[in-house]
Design a protein around this motif. Structure first.
Motif, PDB file in Angstrom:
ATOM      1  N   GLY A 114       0.911  -1.197   0.009  1.00 56.03           N
ATOM      2  CA  GLY A 114      -0.155   0.099   0.107  1.00 56.03           C
ATOM      3  C   GLY A 114       0.831   1.235   0.075  1.00 56.03           C
ATOM      4  O   GLY A 114       0.432   2.304  -0.766  1.00 56.03           O
ATOM      5  N   ALA A 115       1.926   1.250   0.516  1.00 54.75           N
ATOM      6  CA  ALA A 115       2.975   2.332   0.872  1.00 54.75           C
ATOM      7  C   ALA A 115       3.369   2.525  -0.654  1.00 54.75           C
ATOM      8  O   ALA A 115       3.852   3.724  -0.927  1.00 54.75           O
ATOM      9  CB  ALA A 115       3.801   2.039   1.942  1.00 54.75           C
ATOM     10  N   ALA A 116       3.679   1.590  -1.148  1.00 52.18           N
ATOM     11  CA  ALA A 116       4.604   1.524  -2.488  1.00 52.18           C
ATOM     12  C   ALA A 116       3.534   2.080  -3.721  1.00 52.18           C
ATOM     13  O   ALA A 116       3.870   3.062  -4.726  1.00 52.18           O
ATOM     14  CB  ALA A 116       5.193   0.183  -3.111  1.00 52.18           C
ATOM     15  N   ALA A 117       2.234   1.962  -3.592  1.00 54.53           N
ATOM     16  CA  ALA A 117       1.141   2.076  -4.534  1.00 54.53           C
ATOM     17  C   ALA A 117       0.863   3.461  -4.676  1.00 54.53           C
ATOM     18  O   ALA A 117       0.756   3.986  -5.645  1.00 54.53           O
ATOM     19  CB  ALA A 117      -0.166   1.058  -4.320  1.00 54.53           C
ATOM     20  N   ILE A 118       1.032   4.253  -3.651  1.00 56.13           N
ATOM     21  CA  ILE A 118       0.918   5.529  -3.884  1.00 56.13           C
ATOM     22  C   ILE A 118       1.972   6.469  -4.099  1.00 56.13           C
ATOM     23  O   ILE A 118       2.212   7.685  -4.129  1.00 56.13           O
ATOM     24  CB  ILE A 118       0.235   5.938  -2.358  1.00 56.13           C
ATOM     25  N   ARG A 119       3.198   5.601  -4.077  1.00 59.09           N
ATOM     26  CA  ARG A 119       4.399   6.557  -4.394  1.00 59.09           C
ATOM     27  C   ARG A 119       5.160   6.220  -5.856  1.00 59.09           C
ATOM     28  O   ARG A 119       5.988   7.088  -6.207  1.00 59.09           O
ATOM     29  CB  ARG A 119       5.654   6.098  -3.176  1.00 59.09           C
ATOM     30  N   VAL A 120       4.762   5.190  -6.146  1.00 57.92           N
ATOM     31  CA  VAL A 120       5.597   4.735  -7.580  1.00 57.92           C
ATOM     32  C   VAL A 120       4.489   4.645  -8.479  1.00 57.92           C
ATOM     33  O   VAL A 120       3.457   4.424  -8.541  1.00 57.92           O
ATOM     34  CB  VAL A 120       6.255   3.546  -7.454  1.00 57.92           C
ATOM     35  N   PRO A 121       4.936   4.780  -9.823  1.00 61.26           N
ATOM     36  CA  PRO A 121       3.742   4.657 -11.093  1.00 61.26           C
ATOM     37  C   PRO A 121       3.463   3.161 -11.124  1.00 61.26           C
ATOM     38  O   PRO A 121       4.020   2.103 -10.751  1.00 61.26           O
ATOM     39  CB  PRO A 121       4.675   4.971 -12.310  1.00 61.26           C
ATOM     40  N   LEU A 122       2.360   2.976 -11.637  1.00 61.01           N
ATOM     41  CA  LEU A 122       1.520   1.791 -11.973  1.00 61.01           C
ATOM     42  C   LEU A 122       2.635   0.884 -12.656  1.00 61.01           C
ATOM     43  O   LEU A 122       2.672  -0.426 -12.642  1.00 61.01           O
ATOM     44  CB  LEU A 122       0.404   1.719 -12.459  1.00 61.01           C
ATOM     45  N   SER A 123       3.514   1.408 -13.854  1.00 62.62           N
ATOM     46  CA  SER A 123       4.232   0.667 -14.605  1.00 62.62           C
ATOM     47  C   SER A 123       5.325  -0.002 -13.619  1.00 62.62           C
ATOM     48  O   SER A 123       5.759  -1.232 -13.983  1.00 62.62           O
ATOM     49  CB  SER A 123       4.815   1.405 -15.665  1.00 62.62           C
ATOM     50  N   THR A 124       5.713   0.679 -12.630  1.00 61.96           N
ATOM     51  CA  THR A 124       7.068   0.331 -11.887  1.00 61.96           C
ATOM     52  C   THR A 124       6.315  -0.978 -10.963  1.00 61.96           C
ATOM     53  O   THR A 124       6.984  -1.704 -10.888  1.00 61.96           O
ATOM     54  CB  THR A 124       7.318   1.113 -11.066  1.00 61.96           C
ATOM     55  N   LEU A 125       5.180  -0.819 -10.470  1.00 62.92           N
ATOM     56  CA  LEU A 125       4.378  -1.782  -9.572  1.00 62.92           C
ATOM     57  C   LEU A 125       4.293  -3.152 -10.496  1.00 62.92           C
ATOM     58  O   LEU A 125       4.476  -4.157 -10.146  1.00 62.92           O
ATOM     59  CB  LEU A 125       3.297  -1.306  -9.249  1.00 62.92           C
ATOM     60  N   GLY A 126       3.880  -2.901 -11.771  1.00 62.32           N
ATOM     61  CA  GLY A 126       3.858  -3.899 -12.663  1.00 62.32           C
ATOM     62  C   GLY A 126       5.040  -4.686 -13.044  1.00 62.32           C
ATOM     63  O   GLY A 126       5.155  -6.063 -13.025  1.00 62.32           O
ATOM     64  N   LEU A 127       6.197  -3.940 -12.914  1.00 64.58           N
ATOM     65  CA  LEU A 127       7.579  -4.687 -13.038  1.00 64.58           C
ATOM     66  C   LEU A 127       7.764  -5.339 -11.938  1.00 64.58           C
ATOM     67  O   LEU A 127       8.430  -6.607 -11.847  1.00 64.58           O
ATOM     68  CB  LEU A 127       8.424  -3.779 -13.485  1.00 64.58           C
ATOM     69  N   LEU A 128       7.746  -4.947 -10.787  1.00 63.87           N
ATOM     70  CA  LEU A 128       8.080  -5.335  -9.243  1.00 63.87           C
ATOM     71  C   LEU A 128       7.235  -6.724  -9.068  1.00 63.87           C
ATOM     72  O   LEU A 128       7.707  -7.457  -8.504  1.00 63.87           O
ATOM     73  CB  LEU A 128       7.852  -4.393  -8.103  1.00 63.87           C
ATOM     74  N   GLN A 129       5.974  -6.644  -9.568  1.00 59.14           N
ATOM     75  CA  GLN A 129       5.193  -7.991  -9.421  1.00 59.14           C
ATOM     76  C   GLN A 129       5.802  -9.199  -9.529  1.00 59.14           C
ATOM     77  O   GLN A 129       5.512 -10.312  -9.116  1.00 59.14           O
ATOM     78  CB  GLN A 129       3.853  -8.097  -9.998  1.00 59.14           C
ATOM     79  N   TYR A 130       6.784  -9.458 -10.725  1.00 58.63           N
ATOM     80  CA  TYR A 130       7.279 -10.211 -10.966  1.00 58.63           C
ATOM     81  C   TYR A 130       8.384 -10.679 -10.055  1.00 58.63           C
ATOM     82  O   TYR A 130       8.924 -12.297 -10.105  1.00 58.63           O
ATOM     83  CB  TYR A 130       8.045 -10.220 -12.483  1.00 58.63           C
TER      84      TYR A 130
END
Length: 327
Positions: free
Chosen positions: A232-248
């Motif tokens: 949750g802390a990451a989701a409000i601080r980084v772009p969705l594209s970055t989260l999409g890469l981190l999920q792997y």
């Protein structure tokens, strides 16, 4: 400076969240001889205790009356709770049954299943590259099914259950801690009832294996909630594209643990299937990054054009030429 520091903090939170999810296969075997269903029940009970204390400390309970007055949201919470309990329970069983690699495959193909559900349920339109990725992913499942002699049901169940869970959460639109509290509240009484029943049968592992083992079972609440808080802390601080890469990161860590630490077999057909899945994910990632870059460029052009129009409108009109005398 503040934006850069927030971005770095968000990246660290994201790595922490997906890193913990990726390393969690090391935790579940510590809870043996408790079975997967007992571990799942403890996870439900202790998660509610931990998240409830966190919400009390943060004084975030104003959402409860609004949720209680919405039958639709209560129904969605119930569906989410049922689906995530299937996902959690099967994942715990898979790890403790020596099927970490197959479980990791479920989270590798989850983005592909999520896209497929978007088409089937939300009537979303896919770009050509996304269609190609879904096709490659389907071919990977066929290769793995032929190699196993049956469909990879563990991977498919984990992928579909988590994709459905994500779809329900999208419709629910509730914060991470609040959602987890509501879901575990729905599951709390059945889970507690199951633990009490195990106790009456003399089959409850909690308390029978020493204080350390009991503490580990109780810590399932922390193991569940802490990565979610970091996410949750990451989701409000980084772009969705970055989260999409981190999920792997999570399935990659799980896969490496399965192969290198748990020494699970990787016959050629399994390597072939995983390679196709990774190809599909590479296509998805490339397409997502390309689309995000084009969207940013289009937004920048639109802002520049709007700024130019405002500046042009603010310019004073040119004075009219003076008339020549004598004419």
């Amino acid at each position: 400076m503040k934006t850069e520091s927030e971005g770095r903090a968000g990246l660290l939170y994201g790595i922490g969240a997906y890193g913990m999810w990726g390393l969690v296969p090391l935790f579940w075997p510590l809870l043996k001889p408790a079975g997967a269903v007992e571990i799942l029940a403890h996870r439900m009970v202790w998660s509610l205790v931990f998240v409830g204390l966190a919400l009390l400390a943060l004084r975030r309970w104003s959402w409860i009356p609004e949720l209680a007055r919405s039958p639709r949201k209560l129904a969605l919470i119930t569906v989410a709770a049922a689906v995530i309990s299937v996902n959690w329970g099967l994942y715990i069983w898979s790890v403790n049954a020596g099927k970490v690699v197959e479980a990791s495959l479920g989270y590798f193909i989850n983005p592909l299943v999520t896209i497929a559900l978007g088409v089937l349920v939300l009537k979303e339109r896919l770009r050509p590259v996304q269609w190609a990725a879904v096709g490659v992913g389907f071919a990977a499942v066929l290769v793995l099914a032929i190699g196993y002699g049956q469909p990879p049901w563990i991977s498919l169940t984990l992928a579909f259950s988590f994709a459905i869970y994500g779809l329900v959460k999208k419709k629910l639109n509730l914060g991470g801690l609040e959602s987890l509290a509501a879901e575990t509240a729905v599951l709390f009484l059945p889970a507690l009832g199951y633990l009490i029943w195990l106790g009456t049968q003399g089959a409850l592992a909690f308390g029978s294996e020493g204080a350390g083992h009991a503490a580990l079972l109780a810590s399932t609440g922390i193991v569940t909630a802490v990565p979610l808080v970091c996410f949750g802390a990451a989701a409000i601080r980084v772009p969705l594209s970055t989260l999409g890469l981190l999920q792997y990161l999570a399935p990659t860590f799980q896969f490496l643990l399965g192969v290198l630490y748990f020494h699970e077999a990787m016959p050629p057909e399994r390597w072939a299937g995983f390679s196709l899945v990774w190809l599909a994910l590479t296509l998805l990632t490339w397409d997502a990054l390309r689309t995000a870059r084009r969207s940013r460029a289009a937004m920048a052009d639109a802002v520049a054009a709007a700024t130019a129009e405002v500046e042009a409108a603010a310019q004073p009109p040119l004075p009219a030429p003076a008339a020549h005398p004598g004419r």
